[in-house]
Enzyme design. Structure first.
Site, PDB file in Angstrom:
ATOM      1  N   GLU A  67       8.065 -41.748  15.954  1.00 18.15           N
ATOM      2  CA  GLU A  67       7.310 -40.524  16.146  1.00 18.15           C
ATOM      3  C   GLU A  67       5.837 -40.933  16.200  1.00 18.15           C
ATOM      4  O   GLU A  67       5.350 -41.608  15.288  1.00 18.15           O
ATOM      5  CB  GLU A  67       7.553 -39.569  14.973  1.00 18.15           C
TER       6      GLU A  67
ATOM      7  N   ARG B 202      16.745 -48.307   4.728  1.00 13.52           N
ATOM      8  CA  ARG B 202      15.371 -48.585   5.110  1.00 13.52           C
ATOM      9  C   ARG B 202      14.787 -49.685   4.218  1.00 13.52           C
ATOM     10  O   ARG B 202      15.259 -49.942   3.122  1.00 13.52           O
ATOM     11  CB  ARG B 202      14.505 -47.338   5.111  1.00 13.52           C
TER      12      ARG B 202
ATOM     13  N   LYS C 108       4.366 -42.570   6.085  1.00 12.24           N
ATOM     14  CA  LYS C 108       3.221 -42.402   6.977  1.00 12.24           C
ATOM     15  C   LYS C 108       2.246 -41.354   6.440  1.00 12.24           C
ATOM     16  O   LYS C 108       1.039 -41.470   6.647  1.00 12.24           O
ATOM     17  CB  LYS C 108       3.695 -42.022   8.378  1.00 12.24           C
TER      18      LYS C 108
HETATM   19  P1  ATP Z   1       8.197 -40.407   8.448  1.00 12.19           P
HETATM   20  O1  ATP Z   1       7.478 -41.297   7.439  1.00 12.19           O
HETATM   21  O2  ATP Z   1       7.271 -39.484   9.194  1.00 12.19           O
HETATM   22  O3  ATP Z   1       9.477 -39.806   7.965  1.00 12.19           O
HETATM   23  P2  ATP Z   1       9.564 -42.520   9.761  1.00 12.19           P
HETATM   24  O4  ATP Z   1       9.091 -43.553   8.826  1.00 12.19           O
HETATM   25  O5  ATP Z   1      10.979 -42.137   9.809  1.00 12.19           O
HETATM   26  O6  ATP Z   1       8.667 -41.250   9.645  1.00 12.19           O
HETATM   27  P3  ATP Z   1       9.600 -42.782  12.614  1.00 12.19           P
HETATM   28  O7  ATP Z   1       8.452 -42.919  13.530  1.00 12.19           O
HETATM   29  O8  ATP Z   1      10.451 -41.601  12.752  1.00 12.19           O
HETATM   30  O9  ATP Z   1       9.031 -42.932  11.167  1.00 12.19           O
HETATM   31  O10 ATP Z   1      10.463 -44.097  12.634  1.00 12.19           O
HETATM   32  C1  ATP Z   1      10.938 -44.717  13.795  1.00 12.19           C
HETATM   33  C2  ATP Z   1      12.160 -45.523  13.454  1.00 12.19           C
HETATM   34  O11 ATP Z   1      11.852 -46.486  12.462  1.00 12.19           O
HETATM   35  C3  ATP Z   1      13.260 -44.647  12.901  1.00 12.19           C
HETATM   36  O12 ATP Z   1      14.464 -45.002  13.541  1.00 12.19           O
HETATM   37  C4  ATP Z   1      13.294 -44.981  11.441  1.00 12.19           C
HETATM   38  O13 ATP Z   1      14.580 -44.838  10.946  1.00 12.19           O
HETATM   39  C5  ATP Z   1      12.781 -46.412  11.409  1.00 12.19           C
HETATM   40  N1  ATP Z   1      12.118 -46.666  10.132  1.00 12.19           N
HETATM   41  C6  ATP Z   1      11.108 -45.985   9.587  1.00 12.19           C
HETATM   42  N2  ATP Z   1      10.796 -46.472   8.377  1.00 12.19           N
HETATM   43  C7  ATP Z   1      11.636 -47.502   8.134  1.00 12.19           C
HETATM   44  C8  ATP Z   1      11.828 -48.417   7.049  1.00 12.19           C
HETATM   45  N3  ATP Z   1      11.070 -48.358   5.954  1.00 12.19           N
HETATM   46  N4  ATP Z   1      12.801 -49.342   7.160  1.00 12.19           N
HETATM   47  C9  ATP Z   1      13.541 -49.416   8.265  1.00 12.19           C
HETATM   48  N5  ATP Z   1      13.430 -48.591   9.312  1.00 12.19           N
HETATM   49  C10 ATP Z   1      12.487 -47.631   9.258  1.00 12.19           C
HETATM   50 MG    MG Z   2      11.305 -40.194  11.166  1.00  6.37          MG
END
Ligand code: ATP
Ligand code: MG
Length: 561
Positions: free
Chosen positions: A36, A261, A271
């Site tokens: 995002e 994650r 974020k």
């Molecule tokens: P938010 O903090 O706004 O919930 P997010 O961390 O999920 O957002 P996105 O931009 O939606 O951020 O993430 C893009 C991709 O990265 C998604 O598929 C998410 O699952 C993956 N992702 C985000 N954070 C992690 C993490 N800490 N470890 C592994 N994958 C991650």
């Molecule tokens: Mg997300």
């Protein structure tokens, strides 16, 4: 047809292998990375990128980059650009497959209309608060909305009205018609569209209704013919909804697979929190070298290869866990030890005058660029009568275990000579301002011919050749292992480490460092790894300390069961 023989093994590859054996998806493997654009990428995203792009590479498939831009309020082009830069920096390539959920707004609208026609979605006039009340709880079933039984024709008319801007923001939503008594709260008639008059970074004011994540995500996967839609564990409970939409619409059905994650000690990965650190100027920006963002790590001197090695080694798991920051640093050191050229730099200079060295005739001494890498070659380092050494390499009254310079004591200067301290000069306050030493010409570049030993070798730079620079010495941004976990009433920012940045602004660097370009990484002998910063100016280089030399992981490993 893809080969199922893989040298890596994890539960995602097991699923893909068995899909290939069954001949699913005509043997295709197609993944996507769906950020995002509401912030910069962090090390957690790197894990998701390595998984998605890594699978595509291993199975000779493809991985799309898809911006999940369904929330116009928080998204910006700046984030889109930084995300693309960071993925490229990691070394992955989406070729021409750069997509946006907003590209599909029209198609998503058509699919919603198709769902309404099937009697599987309805326009609801309850407010957000009422929807929450009607939804029930984990222990109590929800209640049907009074608008649930509108007929398809009325729903289509109202939905069109929503799109056309006939109703105020928040006054209506489109909901899926599933089951208000489902034990899974996500299945209790989830919202698919909300009315929101906000300018979208790509579609401008064309739309005043925006799809929710749950509605947009799976359908976007389907439109792109993704085969395996890999996401983090918090979406596990959304999978039945993901599958429900696709089954109702009878469109291509990607398989959602969830993994744990990445969490790291001593940092935050949300974020929202990272944005707060930037907005409140607690850090200098998204690319502050203390941030867990990829841009911060790049500026700090972390290399793409080290980050990829780390992601490979932590593997893919189904249960959440927290990885020690020291483990990540271990991979950084391992990579830089092999690849960063070594130089001499003095962070806190103390002047040394070699009394018996001839005045005005400096010499060039031979130095090895990297003993770990013979191909890195050698260089010349100037030596002269006046040098700088590190302040803490001298002690006037050394304790037992201090083996470096002290009055009457001899040490080796790296690549140069043995020197012996004859006297220390002090200012009126008693601070030592310079040392007078003698050198032994017979010890040039090595040992003493008479076999006498010294107990330490220290680094130095020649005063008249040195260039002045600044070194930014970083420590952990947070003082506690899990800064996001706070008591009620407290704030994660209370856990900030007040001394995460110390500046040494009067460093003396060997002259070869004048040619360093931002991003170049060196080992400053005995001090650590340092990366030239974009703040460097001609005549005043600035270096970020990437890591010290001591590998905490090796020590911690012994303690971890
Ligand atoms: P938010 O903090 O706004 O919930 P997010 O961390 O999920 O957002 P996105 O931009 O939606 O951020 O993430 C893009 C991709 O990265 C998604 O598929 C998410 O699952 C993956 N992702 C985000 N954070 C992690 C993490 N800490 N470890 C592994 N994958 C991650
Ligand atoms: Mg997300």
């Amino acid at each position: 047809m893809n080969s199922i023989t893989q040298d890596k093994s994890d539960f995602i590859r097991d699923i893909i292998n068995s899909d290939l054996l069954e001949g699913k998806n005509d043997g295709r493997v197609k993944t996507r990375f769906p950020p995002e654009p509401n912030g910069y990428l962090h090390i957690g995203h790197a894990k998701a990128i390595c998984i998605n792009f890594g699978l595509a590479l291993d199975y000779k498939g493809t991985c799309n980059l898809r911006f999940d831009d369904t929330n116009p309020v928080k998204e910006e082009f700046e984030y889109v650009d930084s995300i693309k830069q960071d993925i490229k920096w990691l070394g992955f390539d989406w070729q021409d497959r750069e997509f946006y959920a907003s590209d599909y707004f029209e198609r998503l609208y058509e699919l919603a209309v198709a769902l309404i026609k099937k009697g599987k979605a309805y326009v609801c006039d309850l407010s957000a608060d009422e929807i929450r009340q009607y939804r029930g709880t984990l222990t109590n079933p929800g209640k049907d909305s009074p608008y649930r039984n509108r007929d398809a024709e009325e729903n289509i008319r109202l939905f069109e009205g929503m799109r056309n801007g006939d109703y105020p923001d928040g006054s209506k939503v489109l909901r899926a018609k599933i089951d208000m008594a489902s034990p899974n709260l996500n299945m209790r008639d989830p919202v698919m569209y909300r009315i929101l008059r906000a300018t979208h970074h790509r579609t401008g004011d064309k739309w005043c209704i925006y799809p929710t994540y749950d509605w947009a995500h799976g359908q976007s996967d389907s439109i792109e013919k993704i085969t395996h839609s890999i996401c983090t564990l918090e979406f596990q409970d959304h999978r039945p909804l993901y599958d429900w939409f696709i089954e109702q619409l009878d469109i291509h059905h990607p398989q959602q697979i969830e993994f744990a994650r990445l969490n790291l000690t001593y940092t935050v990965m949300s974020k929202r929190m990272l944005l707060e650190l930037v907005e409140k100027k607690i850090v200098s920006g998204w690319d502050d070298p203390r941030m867990p963002t990829l841009s911060g790590m790049r500026r700090r001197g972390y290399t793409p290869q080290a980050i990829k090695n780390f992601c490979q080694e932590i593997g893919i798991a189904k249960a959440d866990s927290t990885v020690d920051m020291a483990f990540l640093e271990h991979f950084i050191r391992e990579d830089l030890n092999r690849n960063a050229p070594r130089v001499m730099a003095v962070l806190n200079p103390l002047k040394v005058i070699i009394d018996n060295y001839p005045e005005g005739c400096p010499e060039e001494l031979d130095a090895i660029n990297n003993p770990e890498d013979p191909a890195a070659g050698r260089r010349k380092v100037p030596f002269s009568k006046i040098l700088y050494i590190e302040k803490d390499d001298f002690m006037e009254n050394p304790p037992d275990k201090f083996y470096r310079l002290a009055p009457g004591r001899e040490v080796r200067l790296r690549y140069a000579y043995f020197i012996k301290c004859e006297s220390a000069i002090k200012d009126s306050k008693g601070n030592i301002t310079e040392l007078h030493c003698t050198y032994d010409p017979a010890t040039k570049g090595g040992d003493a011919p008479d076999g006498r030993k010294v107990k330490s070798t220290i680094h130095w730079v020649s005063a008249s050749h040195a260039i002045a620079g600044e070194a930014r010495l970083y420590d952990k941004l947070f003082a506690v292992e899990n800064p996001a976990k706070v008591q009620s009433g407290a704030d994660f920012k209370d856990n900030i480490n007040p001394s995460s940045l110390n500046i040494a602004d009067n460093c003396m660097l060997e002259p070869s460092l004048a040619a360093a370009k931002p991003g170049d990484i060196f080992q400053f002998e005995r001090l650590g790894y340092f990366c030239a910063d974009p703040d460097s100016r001609a005549g005043k280089p600035v270096f970020n300390r990437t890591a010290t030399l001591k590998d905490e992981w090796t020590r911690l490993k012994g303690k971890i069961k």
